[in-house]
Design an enzyme around this catalytic site. Structure first.
Site, PDB file in Angstrom:
ATOM      1  N   THR A  18      -7.867   2.095   1.364  1.00 56.11           N
ATOM      2  CA  THR A  18      -8.353   3.445   0.657  1.00 56.11           C
ATOM      3  C   THR A  18      -7.405   4.322   0.926  1.00 56.11           C
ATOM      4  OG1 THR A  18      -8.627   2.805   3.304  1.00 56.11           O
ATOM      5  CG2 THR A  18     -10.975   2.969   1.754  1.00 56.11           C
ATOM      6  N   ARG A  19      -5.957   4.291   1.247  1.00 57.93           N
ATOM      7  CA  ARG A  19      -4.812   5.048   1.642  1.00 57.93           C
ATOM      8  C   ARG A  19      -3.823   5.081   0.785  1.00 57.93           C
ATOM      9  NH1 ARG A  19      -1.043   3.312   6.862  1.00 57.93           N
ATOM     10  NH2 ARG A  19      -2.243   1.221   6.810  1.00 57.93           N
ATOM     11  N   MET A  20      -4.372   3.859  -0.304  1.00 59.53           N
ATOM     12  CA  MET A  20      -3.415   4.117  -1.528  1.00 59.53           C
ATOM     13  C   MET A  20      -3.605   5.478  -2.800  1.00 59.53           C
ATOM     14  SD  MET A  20      -0.990   1.961  -1.332  1.00 59.53           S
ATOM     15  CE  MET A  20      -0.757   2.154  -3.448  1.00 59.53           C
ATOM     16  N   LYS A  21      -4.986   5.713  -2.229  1.00 61.45           N
ATOM     17  CA  LYS A  21      -5.406   6.782  -2.657  1.00 61.45           C
ATOM     18  C   LYS A  21      -5.788   6.271  -4.332  1.00 61.45           C
ATOM     19  CE  LYS A  21      -3.850  10.306   0.096  1.00 61.45           C
ATOM     20  NZ  LYS A  21      -2.824   9.429   0.675  1.00 61.45           N
ATOM     21  N   ASN A 234       0.966  -0.278   1.545  1.00 62.68           N
ATOM     22  CA  ASN A 234      -0.511   0.147   1.919  1.00 62.68           C
ATOM     23  C   ASN A 234      -0.464   2.079   1.802  1.00 62.68           C
ATOM     24  OD1 ASN A 234      -1.718  -1.987   3.489  1.00 62.68           O
ATOM     25  ND2 ASN A 234       0.379  -1.384   4.987  1.00 62.68           N
TER      26      ASN A 234
END
Length: 253
Positions: A18-21, A234
């Site tokens: 999710t943090r990769m946007k 990440n």
């Protein structure tokens, strides 16, 4: 290159990231014109491991499409994200009958070199370990599982996740890279005993180390010669950092 016919690589590639946007699965994000997963597959292949099981989950069609034409690749599906221990357990049918050795690698750690993979396997076999962890020494270990060694002989006692670590464990700067070599039979024996009584309610692969020790099996850890190889992806910032390491020749790909 020496072919390691008795080693199967399990590559963890089921996460969303999710943090990769990005709508892409994390392992499909591109670094230097190639998805992260392909970097890992190439390094594993170049270490002499022909058989590879890719664990898919989130947007499995995308991940399968990236790697389906790579030689020696099979797939196992993790339908629920229940942790790294569970991810390896879903490969059980691929790895039966239990023989030889299993290398576990992360699909979002593209910088770990073929030499580091092969050195890890070689140490594991030479020492007769049931499990060998690839570790790295970091100036800032925050966020990583800590390698806890015996004060007597330096042997590996356990790996403690950041969320479960005591204050005195958090100051340890040797961390788990998420890469392991296991004797396959010992791995699956221990996997069936792990629980999820932890801060994340997940089945940690790291708990296998503790279980094997309790059975008086030998476990070890090998520290990376180049700690930068352990850099996982990440976030977009992590991706940029990895590119800088490559561009400056600090790591090979």
């Amino acid at each position: 290159m020496k072919l390691l016919n008795n080693v199967t690589a399990v590559i963890l590639a089921a996460g969303k990231g999710t943090r990769m946007k990005s709508e892409l699965p994390k392992v499909a994000v591109v670094l230097n014109e190639s998805p992260l997963l392909l970097h890992v597959l190439h390094n594993v292949e170049n270490a002499g491991i022909s058989r590879k099981v890719v664990v898919v989950g989130y947007r499995k069609d995308v991940v399968t499409n990236i790697s389906k034409d790579f030689p020696g690749v099979e797939f196992a599906e993790q339908t629920e994200q229940l942790g790294t221990g569970h991810a390896v357990l879903v490969c059980e049918n691929n790895l039966k009958p239990y023989s030889g050795y299993t290398l576990v690698a992360c699909g979002d750690a593209p910088l770990i070199s073929k030499d580091s993979f092969s050195d890890l396997i070689q140490l594991h076999i030479e020492k007769g370990y049931s499990a060998t962890v690839l570790s790295a020494k970091m100036e800032n270990p925050t966020g990583y599982g800590r390698i806890i060694r015996s004060s007597d002989d330096g042997s590996l006692l356990r790996i403690v996740e950041e969320k479960d670590a005591k204050p005195e464990e958090k100051i340890v700067n040797e961390v788990n890279t998420g890469t392991y070599c296991f004797t396959t039979e010992d791995l699956f024996g221990a996997l069936k005993e792990i629980g999820n009584q932890n801060a994340q309610n997940e089945y940690y692969l790291t708990d296998v180390i503790k279980i094997l020790r309790e059975k008086n099996q030998k476990v070890g850890a090998m520290t990376l010669k180049n700690a930068l190889e352990s850099h996982g992806i990440n976030s977009p910032e992590d991706l940029q950092t990895a590119k800088q390491y490559i561009d400056k020749g600090l790591v090979g790909v």
